[in-house]
Design an enzyme around this catalytic site. Structure first.
Site, PDB file in Angstrom:
ATOM      1  N   HIS A   1       5.490  -2.567 -11.039  1.00  0.00           N
ATOM      2  CA  HIS A   1       5.311  -2.982  -9.600  1.00  0.00           C
ATOM      3  C   HIS A   1       6.597  -3.376  -9.082  1.00  0.00           C
ATOM      4  O   HIS A   1       6.663  -4.401  -8.399  1.00  0.00           O
ATOM      5  CB  HIS A   1       4.315  -3.847  -9.413  1.00  0.00           C
ATOM      6  CG  HIS A   1       3.025  -3.630 -10.220  1.00  0.00           C
ATOM      7  ND1 HIS A   1       1.908  -4.484 -10.425  1.00  0.00           N
ATOM      8  CD2 HIS A   1       2.218  -2.556 -10.536  1.00  0.00           C
ATOM      9  CE1 HIS A   1       0.854  -3.833 -10.745  1.00  0.00           C
ATOM     10  NE2 HIS A   1       1.226  -2.693 -10.933  1.00  0.00           N
TER      11      HIS A   1
ATOM     12  N   TYR B   1      -8.131  -3.347 -15.201  1.00  0.00           N
ATOM     13  CA  TYR B   1      -8.382  -1.883 -16.037  1.00  0.00           C
ATOM     14  C   TYR B   1      -9.432  -1.934 -16.978  1.00  0.00           C
ATOM     15  O   TYR B   1     -10.007  -0.836 -17.340  1.00  0.00           O
ATOM     16  CB  TYR B   1      -7.200  -1.584 -16.418  1.00  0.00           C
ATOM     17  CG  TYR B   1      -5.978  -1.349 -15.387  1.00  0.00           C
ATOM     18  CD1 TYR B   1      -6.132  -0.137 -14.573  1.00  0.00           C
ATOM     19  CD2 TYR B   1      -5.152  -2.200 -15.124  1.00  0.00           C
ATOM     20  CE1 TYR B   1      -5.350   0.133 -13.653  1.00  0.00           C
ATOM     21  CE2 TYR B   1      -4.132  -1.697 -14.170  1.00  0.00           C
ATOM     22  CZ  TYR B   1      -4.141  -0.680 -13.444  1.00  0.00           C
ATOM     23  OH  TYR B   1      -3.414  -0.276 -12.517  1.00  0.00           O
TER      24      TYR B   1
ATOM     25  N   GLU C   1      -5.334   0.936  -1.167  1.00  0.00           N
ATOM     26  CA  GLU C   1      -5.365   0.547   0.162  1.00  0.00           C
ATOM     27  C   GLU C   1      -4.398   1.124   1.215  1.00  0.00           C
ATOM     28  O   GLU C   1      -3.259   1.569   0.732  1.00  0.00           O
ATOM     29  CB  GLU C   1      -5.209  -0.947   0.232  1.00  0.00           C
ATOM     30  CG  GLU C   1      -6.254  -1.764  -0.419  1.00  0.00           C
ATOM     31  CD  GLU C   1      -6.073  -3.352  -0.367  1.00  0.00           C
ATOM     32  OE1 GLU C   1      -6.786  -4.046  -0.891  1.00  0.00           O
ATOM     33  OE2 GLU C   1      -4.876  -3.840   0.563  1.00  0.00           O
TER      34      GLU C   1
ATOM     35  N   TYR D   1      -2.594  -9.975   3.057  1.00  0.00           N
ATOM     36  CA  TYR D   1      -3.386  -9.020   2.711  1.00  0.00           C
ATOM     37  C   TYR D   1      -4.080  -9.076   1.432  1.00  0.00           C
ATOM     38  O   TYR D   1      -4.769  -8.158   1.094  1.00  0.00           O
ATOM     39  CB  TYR D   1      -2.559  -7.631   2.576  1.00  0.00           C
ATOM     40  CG  TYR D   1      -2.142  -7.109   3.961  1.00  0.00           C
ATOM     41  CD1 TYR D   1      -2.626  -6.220   4.627  1.00  0.00           C
ATOM     42  CD2 TYR D   1      -1.030  -7.960   4.605  1.00  0.00           C
ATOM     43  CE1 TYR D   1      -2.421  -5.686   6.129  1.00  0.00           C
ATOM     44  CE2 TYR D   1      -0.568  -7.614   6.007  1.00  0.00           C
ATOM     45  CZ  TYR D   1      -1.418  -6.628   6.628  1.00  0.00           C
ATOM     46  OH  TYR D   1      -1.179  -6.180   8.016  1.00  0.00           O
TER      47      TYR D   1
END
Length: 391
Positions: A171, A286, A265, A275
């Site tokens: 990420h 997961y 998204e 958000y």
């Protein structure tokens, strides 16, 4: 069905797409977003092109940046910047990169030429950097000048470096776009620290940032007067944004991001907006367990569109080329998980239709429209493809 993954030269594609009307809105922040469940049952849109190999030898082509003369710059995530001169298939390495901590999902990431690059030669790029306190790395934004033959970078300027280095390999984000006023936007993912970074304005990660082109922080950024906040932050509560597009016609910034298991998204990015990640999500862990019961919450922006199951979106491209009449005016984003490209029809800040095209093309990592009007695809393990419409 043609096995597209097995060809390395010319792919003859009779491309099918899938269309569906989607109810989407960016009205109240908590409005229910558009939603797609089953891609296999959607209607078909036919399109015929040849996918020609433009270059091989790039394993993970994270970004493609077209130059005005027809050359392409290509970032290999492992830490190499390539030049692909027009009318050739031979890659040349570009020198002058900083030290890059290539690990996991980190490495050399996005590329973006300054909007006046013909005059100033600035190339902006994001990458994982180990500079700063702590072990590991975080996402950095740098600019450097590209020389006249496009083979060397000089005059490096570090514009932003995320603090709180992490040894986690996931990420990093990250995409880069410019608006019409000279501001540069870029993203940093939550760096695998879901419950720490995205909702904390004093920490980098899980944010989209806005800077002046020289790295200075704009005085009208939303959190510049908030003590201890990261003043470069434009929006927060993101998981891992890896696609952005600025619509110059209406000054809307679009972004998409990876969800966990479900809940990828598409968002319209607003100044100072939250958000929701990880307090609000359409996804689950997961393992299948829940981390939140909330899909919507007052004060938090709902996505314009979300995908469940996750499609693993990568780059975004708005098509303006006359070479693809059925795609012109549509926003493309790639599904790495299911090996297709989604073409979105937009109207007044809403997604009104979604088309599935290039089904089976491979794990598309990057998208670009060259100065020649052709669409270029960076495909993991396959290199760079050029889409040539049939005559």
């Amino acid at each position: 069905m043609i096995n597209l993954m097995s060809h390395n030269t010319l792919h003859k594609l009779i491309i099918t797409g899938l269309a569906v009307a989607i109810f989407a809105t960016n009205a109240p922040a908590h409005a229910k977003s558009g939603y797609v469940k089953n891609y296999k049952q959607l209607d078909t849109l036919s399109l015929s092109v040849n996918a020609v190999t433009a270059a091989e030898g790039v394993v993970i082509p994270w970004a493609i940046e077209p130059l005005a003369n027809g050359d392409l710059l290509i970032s290999e995530r492992s830490g190499t910047l390539f030049l692909l001169p027009k009318n050739t298939t031979k890659l040349t390495k570009v020198s002058g990169l900083p030290d890059i901590d290539a690990n996991g999902q980190g490495g050399l990431l996005d590329l973006a030429l300054h909007t006046d690059s013909k005059q100033n030669q600035w190339l902006y790029f994001s990458y994982s950097s180990s500079e700063g306190k702590g072990s590991g790395s975080n996402t950095a934004l740098m600019r450097a000048k590209l020389n006249s033959d496009h083979t060397q970078l000089s005059d490096q300027q570090l514009l932003y470096k995320g603090e709180h280095n992490s040894t986690k390999g996931q990420h990093y984000g990250s995409r880069i776009v410019f608006d019409d006023e000279g501001y540069v936007y870029f993203s940093i993912g939550d760096r695998g620290s879901r419950d720490i970074n995205p909702q904390d304005l004093t920490r980098d990660g899980g944010k989209i940032y806005r800077l002046h082109e020289n790295g200075n922080i704009p005085s009208d950024n939303p959190f510049v007067k908030q003590k201890d906040a990261k003043h470069a932050v434009w929006s927060y509560g993101h998981r891992n944004p890896q696609g952005m597009w600025f619509n110059n016609q209406n000054n809307i910034l679009w972004s998409h991001e990876h969800g966990p298991r479900g809940g990828d998204e598409l968002n319209i990015i607003k100044k100072g907006a939250n958000y929701g990640w990880p307090l609000v999500s359409y996804g689950v862990n997961y393992s299948g367990t829940k981390f939140t019961d909330l899909k919507e919450k007052d004060g938090m922006q709902s996505p314009v569109l979300h995908w469940t199951p996750s499609i693993a979106p990568s780059d975004m491209l708005y098509v303006t080329s006359d070479k693809y009449p059925k795609l012109k005016g549509k926003l493309l984003l790639a599904s790495m998980k299911f090996a297709f490209i989604s073409a979105l029809e937009l109207s007044k800040g809403k997604v009104v239709k979604q088309y599935k095209i290039l089904d089976g093309i491979g794990r598309v990592r990057s998208l670009a429209q060259g100065s020649d009007g052709f669409i270029y695809l960076g495909i993991d393990g396959q290199g760079i493809k050029r889409l040539e419409p049939e005559t």
